[in-house]
Motif scaffolding. Sequence first.
Motif, short mmCIF file in Angstrom:
data_model
loop_
_atom_site.label_atom_id
_atom_site.label_comp_id
_atom_site.label_asym_id
_atom_site.label_seq_id
_atom_site.Cartn_x
_atom_site.Cartn_y
_atom_site.Cartn_z
N ARG A 1 -28.89 -16.24 -27.42
CA ARG A 1 -29.27 -16.14 -26.02
C ARG A 1 -30.50 -15.26 -25.88
NH1 ARG A 1 -25.19 -15.41 -21.06
NH2 ARG A 1 -25.28 -17.64 -21.27
N THR A 2 -31.42 -15.68 -25.03
CA THR A 2 -32.62 -14.90 -24.76
C THR A 2 -32.73 -14.69 -23.25
OG1 THR A 2 -34.02 -16.86 -24.57
CG2 THR A 2 -33.85 -15.84 -26.74
N ARG A 3 -33.56 -13.75 -22.89
CA ARG A 3 -33.80 -13.48 -21.47
C ARG A 3 -35.29 -13.68 -21.20
NH1 ARG A 3 -31.59 -9.85 -17.26
NH2 ARG A 3 -33.35 -9.37 -15.92
N LEU A 4 -35.58 -14.47 -20.18
CA LEU A 4 -36.95 -14.69 -19.75
C LEU A 4 -37.11 -14.04 -18.39
CD1 LEU A 4 -39.71 -16.15 -19.99
CD2 LEU A 4 -38.63 -18.09 -18.85
N GLU A 5 -38.11 -13.16 -18.30
CA GLU A 5 -38.32 -12.46 -17.04
C GLU A 5 -39.81 -12.45 -16.72
OE1 GLU A 5 -36.99 -8.32 -14.85
OE2 GLU A 5 -36.51 -8.64 -16.94
N MET A 6 -40.13 -12.76 -15.48
CA MET A 6 -41.51 -12.71 -15.02
C MET A 6 -41.72 -11.41 -14.26
SD MET A 6 -42.30 -16.58 -13.70
CE MET A 6 -41.29 -16.41 -12.26
N PHE A 7 -42.88 -10.84 -14.45
CA PHE A 7 -43.21 -9.61 -13.76
C PHE A 7 -44.38 -9.87 -12.83
CE2 PHE A 7 -41.25 -8.28 -17.73
CZ PHE A 7 -40.30 -7.40 -17.25
N PRO A 8 -44.11 -10.15 -11.56
CA PRO A 8 -45.21 -10.39 -10.63
C PRO A 8 -45.97 -9.09 -10.37
CG PRO A 8 -43.10 -10.34 -9.46
CD PRO A 8 -42.80 -10.22 -10.93
N PRO A 9 -47.21 -9.22 -9.88
CA PRO A 9 -47.96 -7.99 -9.58
C PRO A 9 -47.23 -7.16 -8.53
CG PRO A 9 -49.12 -9.95 -8.80
CD PRO A 9 -47.94 -10.42 -9.56
N GLU A 10 -47.37 -5.86 -8.64
CA GLU A 10 -46.66 -4.97 -7.72
C GLU A 10 -47.18 -5.09 -6.29
OE1 GLU A 10 -46.27 -1.00 -9.13
OE2 GLU A 10 -45.69 -1.66 -11.11
N THR A 11 -48.46 -5.30 -6.15
CA THR A 11 -49.00 -5.50 -4.81
C THR A 11 -49.49 -6.95 -4.73
OG1 THR A 11 -51.18 -4.75 -5.52
CG2 THR A 11 -49.72 -3.11 -4.53
N PRO A 12 -49.22 -7.62 -3.64
CA PRO A 12 -49.68 -9.00 -3.53
C PRO A 12 -51.20 -9.09 -3.58
CG PRO A 12 -48.24 -8.40 -1.70
CD PRO A 12 -48.48 -7.17 -2.50
N ILE A 13 -51.67 -10.13 -4.18
CA ILE A 13 -53.12 -10.34 -4.25
C ILE A 13 -53.57 -10.83 -2.87
CG2 ILE A 13 -54.94 -11.68 -5.35
CD1 ILE A 13 -53.06 -11.86 -7.81
N PRO A 14 -54.49 -10.12 -2.25
CA PRO A 14 -54.90 -10.51 -0.89
C PRO A 14 -55.66 -11.84 -0.90
CG PRO A 14 -56.27 -8.73 -1.68
CD PRO A 14 -55.20 -8.96 -2.72
N LYS A 15 -55.42 -12.63 0.12
CA LYS A 15 -56.15 -13.88 0.26
C LYS A 15 -57.54 -13.59 0.82
CE LYS A 15 -52.45 -17.15 0.81
NZ LYS A 15 -51.97 -18.30 1.58
N ARG A 16 -58.52 -14.29 0.29
CA ARG A 16 -59.88 -14.14 0.80
C ARG A 16 -60.06 -15.04 2.01
NH1 ARG A 16 -63.84 -14.97 -4.11
NH2 ARG A 16 -62.54 -16.79 -4.37
#
Length: 70
Positions: free
Chosen positions: A43-58
């Motif tokens: 068994r393995t664990r897959l985890e995504m780490f999104p950026p801590e602050t959202p990337i602002p839309k231009r």
Amino acid sequence: MRFTIACPHCGARGIARAMEKESDTAWMIDFQCDDVTCGHTYRTRLEMFPPETPIPKRERRDALQFQFNV
């Protein structure tokens, strides 16, 4: 597409057989060795780490800003 990862026991190809979602960004994946003489399961664990602050839309630029000198 198949998830594959080397078997930690014999080094042969391990194929993902089951996936269990733990959260929006984490999954547990069960693998089985493709070598019939080994047959190891792991068994393995897959985890995504999104950026801590959202990337602002231009802001969308108007077409008038793209004027070329011809």
